[in-house]
Motif scaffolding. Structure first.
Motif, short mmCIF file in Angstrom:
data_model
loop_
_atom_site.label_atom_id
_atom_site.label_comp_id
_atom_site.label_asym_id
_atom_site.label_seq_id
_atom_site.Cartn_x
_atom_site.Cartn_y
_atom_site.Cartn_z
N GLU A 231 1.20 12.48 2.59
CA GLU A 231 2.33 12.03 3.38
C GLU A 231 2.96 10.79 2.75
N ALA B 189 5.05 7.58 3.90
CA ALA B 189 5.42 6.87 5.12
C ALA B 189 6.27 5.66 4.76
N LYS C 195 8.85 9.58 8.03
CA LYS C 195 7.87 10.04 7.04
C LYS C 195 8.36 11.32 6.38
#
Ligand SMILES: [Cu+2]
Length: 356
Positions: free
Chosen positions: A283, A285, A298
């Motif tokens: 991910e 972010a 995100k």
């Protein structure tokens, strides 16, 4: 209403505490003791400082040890190993200093609390002591800073010629990636003045032939084992690119493009095997409080083996194909090339080859 009651209660409690203090002062004066005399609870306070120190230090080490896995993620990049080592060396040095200073500070409070008849010793200076605690920290800090600076220069320095260049654009509250396209592998020029509300969110300059096959992606796809150069910019306020598993962190600043180069060592599949979690996903972010929707800012990250990555790239539609109305901005001389490059029109050469 509720907050008014809370404020009034706090004011009331403070007033009561102040009155108790005044009354006890007056009582001691009436009993003949001077008001400036030392509080009889002095020793208890000194002792409580030591208890506080012990509990805090125990809590600090317990938490750091017991929850180690929840704040250290597996490393999935080449430079990540090095930056983590630097991080832990710095952490080691500062924790030693922190523990020594904490113990000295709190134990001295207890040890040298007021005692009847005890006088402080006058000790104006000691050159050796001063030199020791100046030179040793200076050397340690210089080593830490210069090794860190070297690592930083490597990360932010020039990328190699065949690095995979990907542009990341931040805006409140989403990330958009732009890929150079498989036909030329070059990102087209952009100009912030060309950004509009109708589709040209990158400010793509269609006078540049490299822009014709650029494509947009709302997911960040990365190849494993290949140098990647992230070119980062922001359209409104400060944002920050944070890819924790790759130990990548770089601010996205409006008007000041930044970049970060790195090599990913584990594909999404590798990480799923390593963590035993079939739903694992990398991910990206945002780590800069950039407004109300910051928490939702995100982006999914997918790391492929290099072949799969090339296949994914080839399957993407050019931005110009998705926004054909912008063909009007392409200079006449380049229109045909643009149509072919964007996939709006078959390459006549390729058509003949296919027909044969
Ligand atoms: Cu943000």
């Amino acid at each position: 209403m509720m907050s008014l009651i809370i404020v009034l209660s706090v004011v009331l409690i403070l007033a009561i505490l102040f009155m108790i203090f005044r009354v006890s002062n007056l009582v001691s004066i009436a009993k003949g003791k001077s008001a400036s005399k030392i509080d009889p609870n002095n020793s208890i306070h000194g002792f409580l400082f030591v208890v506080f120190m012990v509990l805090s230090l125990v809590g600090f080490f317990w938490y750091s040890y017991a929850h180690f896995d929840s704040y250290t993620l597996p490393i999935a990049s080449v430079h990540g190993k090095r930056t983590d080592e630097l991080f832990w060396i710095t952490m080691g040095v500062t924790v030693v200093a922190f523990v020594i200073i904490s113990i000295v500070m709190f134990v001295f409070i207890f040890q040298y609390r007021y005692k009847e008849g005890r006088k402080a010793k006058f000790y104006p200076d000691n050159h050796y002591l001063e030199l020791t605690w100046t030179i040793i920290p200076a050397i340690v800090l210089a080593v830490l800073i210069f090794t860190g600076l070297k690592a930083w220069n490597d990360i932010t320095g020039e990328a190699s010629k065949d690095a995979e260049v990907i542009e990341l654009v931040a805006q409140q509250f989403a990330w958009t990636a732009r890929y150079p396209g498989v036909k030329d592998n070059q990102l087209g020029k952009v100009n912030y003045k060309l950004i509009d509300n109708f589709g040209n969110e990158f400010g793509l300059d269609l006078k540049d032939k490299n822009s014709f096959d650029d494509f947009k992606s709302l997911e960040l796809h990365l190849p494993k084992g290949k140098e990647i150069l992230l070119k980062i910019r922001a359209k409104d306020v400060l944002h920050s690119v944070f890819l924790p598993h790759f130990r990548v962190k770089m601010d996205a600043v409006p008007g000041m493009p930044t970049q970060f180069k790195f090599i990913v060592t584990k594909s999404t599949e590798d990480m799923r095997t390593e963590t035993g979690n079939p739903n694992f996903n990398y991910e990206l972010a945002c780590t800069e409080i950039c407004g109300r929707g910051h928490f939702s800012m995100k982006m999914s990250v997918i790391v492929h083996e290099e072949e799969d990555y090339e296949r994914w790239k080839a399957s993407q539609e050019a931005w110009l194909k998705q926004n054909p109305s912008y063909m009007k901005d392409v200079p006449d001389a380049l229109k045909e090339a643009a149509m072919i490059k964007a996939g709006l029109q078959k390459d006549p050469g390729a058509g003949v080859a296919a027909a044969e």
